[in-house]
Write a protein that holds these residues in place. Sequence first.
Motif: not given
Length: 96
Positions: A8-13, A16, A71-72
């Motif tokens: 799962k690709i996490h949404a810690d934008w 990133k 992913p993270r």
Amino acid sequence: MRLQKFPKIHADWLSKTFAGVFLGFAFSVCIGAIVTVLSFTRMEAVLAPQMGMWTIPWIWCPLLFLAYFIPRGWQAIVIYSLATMLAYILLLLLRG
């Protein structure tokens, strides 16, 4: 038939974005410097810095785009940091 599960690709934008903007820029500037160093022997001295300068956005924009598919966020920071360190080591070796 079972479908393969992808991570799962996490949404810690925020992390990133940091990796893509700052570390991606540092990496692309280093690649531009490597292109400049290698271009001095193959083209005129006036054109070599231009060649290096115009390679920066061609490297930086895809790196910024690809950072969101890791992913993270901490993985993006580690990958981009290692790539940047290796590029700067290569640049130091080429410059002598």
